[in-house]
Design an enzyme around this catalytic site. Structure first.
Site, PDB file in Angstrom:
ATOM      1  N   HIS A  19       1.805  -0.100   3.545  1.00  0.00           N
ATOM      2  CA  HIS A  19       3.837   0.481   3.381  1.00  0.00           C
ATOM      3  C   HIS A  19       3.975  -0.576   4.791  1.00  0.00           C
ATOM      4  CE1 HIS A  19       4.079   2.339  -0.325  1.00  0.00           C
ATOM      5  NE2 HIS A  19       2.746   1.720  -0.564  1.00  0.00           N
ATOM      6  N   ASP A 113      11.634   2.027   3.150  1.00  0.00           N
ATOM      7  CA  ASP A 113       9.997   2.175   1.890  1.00  0.00           C
ATOM      8  C   ASP A 113      11.070   3.336   0.876  1.00  0.00           C
ATOM      9  OD1 ASP A 113       8.036   2.891   0.689  1.00  0.00           O
ATOM     10  OD2 ASP A 113       7.140   0.875   2.109  1.00  0.00           O
TER      11      ASP A 113
END
Length: 475
Positions: A19, A113
């Site tokens: 991520h 995110d």
């Protein structure tokens, strides 16, 4: 004399490698477009500041000290979301106060995110526009949303159904459900977490590390569901044009010197990513499969990636002597460099989305060994739809040996290579002027630049109920 005020964006990454990497790449892309990129990250797995002198960094205490996050629990992730809320809010308030100074940069938006879903609540309270970053494929999110609509249609399922097709989700089978299943069903807290991760709250847009040319039908379907602008501007690692390492782990660059000594198109690169763990039995079966294939290989065995043992002691007796110079084992590798190396002919992978895009962009066909979440969906698409990978259905040495030899030596392997070359050409075309990713990036820059000032009270959105963070917690 008028002072030019630059626009800044605050980026909030999830602190795991798969991520963190695309968020830093997105930061480089936006910086190259004239934005000030500010990365607000957790102390855990903090990025290496020296690799990114173009960024402003802000560290937040996520409350993860003393917790084993090598394979996190849902509770750890919820706690991290809760613990980061106040630090981020305080930081944004300070930025907004400093912005009142005539020389201060203008804060345009917060990009987060989707696992850091607390950000939407903070941004809403401060009347700041927020944008979600999806670090995975549209196919993965579509599969989750389809199952959310009628979970009883899918769970529980029987062992006899494992190879049966999932309704409405070709080419997926029941064994490919994108959730960790226990006794062929998915615990409600897991479904609730995935719903929270899929929700966009009051966010005004979504950025995707994917390409319109690759996933257009899925993106259109998802955009109809979310009803906000989508900006698929991938592949980030190519669009960013950045050579800076985003790796949290220390990369062993000596493996590049080893690759330099190998014949072109001769090496199988083996890496199962930054998070997954395998058991000792799988390590041994993989080791003998590689050895018996008689193909040269570069194998990444990450510390902690084999349950209950260190990598060196877990390898079978006689293995290293048998493979000799034909095999090289490292703890971590500079993956993009490895895949771009002319000696590398194949990639034995977990099919994480970053690895998938990096492999396709270097025209490297794959052996797919997915372990969890989006990897299962990616592997099926790579093997059944795009036909650029062989799926490893059984983790057994003779199957591994045959699959490696098929990829490296057979006509079928050559067909995969041809198709992955074609895929790469389509992706590169999307990055050119007038290509889809290029156009979408220009549209994203215009969209962020035109976001309304938060000083204007937000217009109420009818029919949207914003859940507070605590309402999302399924415990």
């Amino acid at each position: 004399m008028k002072i030019q005020r630059r626009q800044s964006v605050v980026l909030v990454p999830h602190p795991f490698q798969g991520h963190l990497t695309p968020m830093l790449q997105l930061g480089s892309i936006l910086h190259s477009q004239g934005f000030v990129a500010i990365v607000a990250h957790t102390e855990y797995n903090a990025p290496n500041y020296s690799n990114h002198p173009e960024f402003v960094f802000h560290s937040m205490n996520g409350g993860l000290q003393g917790i084993d996050m090598s394979f996190p629990s849902l509770e750890n992730i919820y706690d991290m979301n809760e613990n980061c809320k106040a630090p981020l809010k305080d930081y944004l308030v300070r930025m907004m106060e400093e912005e009142e100074d005539v020389q201060g940069d203008q804060l345009a938006c917060v990009i987060y995110d989707n696992v850091m879903f607390f950000v939407d609540e903070v941004a809403t309270q401060l009347r700041l526009p927020s944008i979600v970053l999806r670090t995975f494929s549209a196919a993965y999110l579509n599969s989750m949303l389809t199952i959310f609509q009628q979970p009883e249609k899918y769970f529980p399922f029987k062992d006899s159904q494992l190879l049966d097709p999932l309704p409405e989700l070709h080419p997926l089978r029941f064994k490919d459900v994108p959730f960790p299943a226990i006794n062929n069903t998915v615990p409600e807290p897991v479904l609730e977490f995935c719903r929270a991760m899929s929700d966009i709250g009051s966010s005004v847009a979504t950025i995707w590390n994917t390409m319109q040319d690759l996933e257009n039908s899925m993106l259109l379907r998802l955009q109809e569901h979310y009803k906000v602008p989508f900006f698929p501007i991938g592949p980030f690692h190519k669009v960013a044009h950045s050579t800076s390492s985003t790796s949290i782990l220390q990369e062993d660059n000596s493996c590049i010197e080893w690759l330099d000594r190998q014949a072109p198109n001769s090496i199988l690169y083996v890496s199962l990513g930054s998070l997954v763990r395998i058991d000792n039995k799988e390590l041994i079966e993989t080791a003998w499969g590689l050895a018996n294939s008689e193909q040269p290989f570069l194998w990444v065995i990450r510390p902690g990636s084999v349950s209950g043992s260190q990598c060196a002691e877990a390898l079978p007796d006689g293995f290293e002597k048998m493979v000799g110079e034909r095999g090289r084992i490292v703890k971590w590798a500079p993956q993009k460099q490895v895949l771009a190396h002319p000696a590398v002919a194949g990639f034995f992978t977990h099919c994480g989305w970053n690895s998938t895009l990096e492999s396709i962009c270097e025209e490297v066909p794959l052996i797919c060994r997915p372990l969890l979440a989006d990897q299962l969906v990616n592997a099926r698409y790579l093997s059944q739809i795009y036909k650029v990978g062989f799926e490893l259905e059984v983790i057994e040495r003779t199957v591994i040996e045959k699959t490696v030899r098929k990829l490296m030596l057979s006509e079928e392997g050559k067909d995969l290579k041809k198709r992955v070359v074609d895929m790469k050409q389509n992706i590169i075309a999307g990055m050119q002027t007038d290509g889809s990713s290029h156009k979408n990036l220009n549209d994203l820059v215009d969209f962020i630049s035109a976001l309304p000032s938060r000083r204007t009270p937000p217009t109420p959105v009818v029919g949207v109920h914003l859940h507070s963070f605590e309402q999302r917690r399924p415990f």
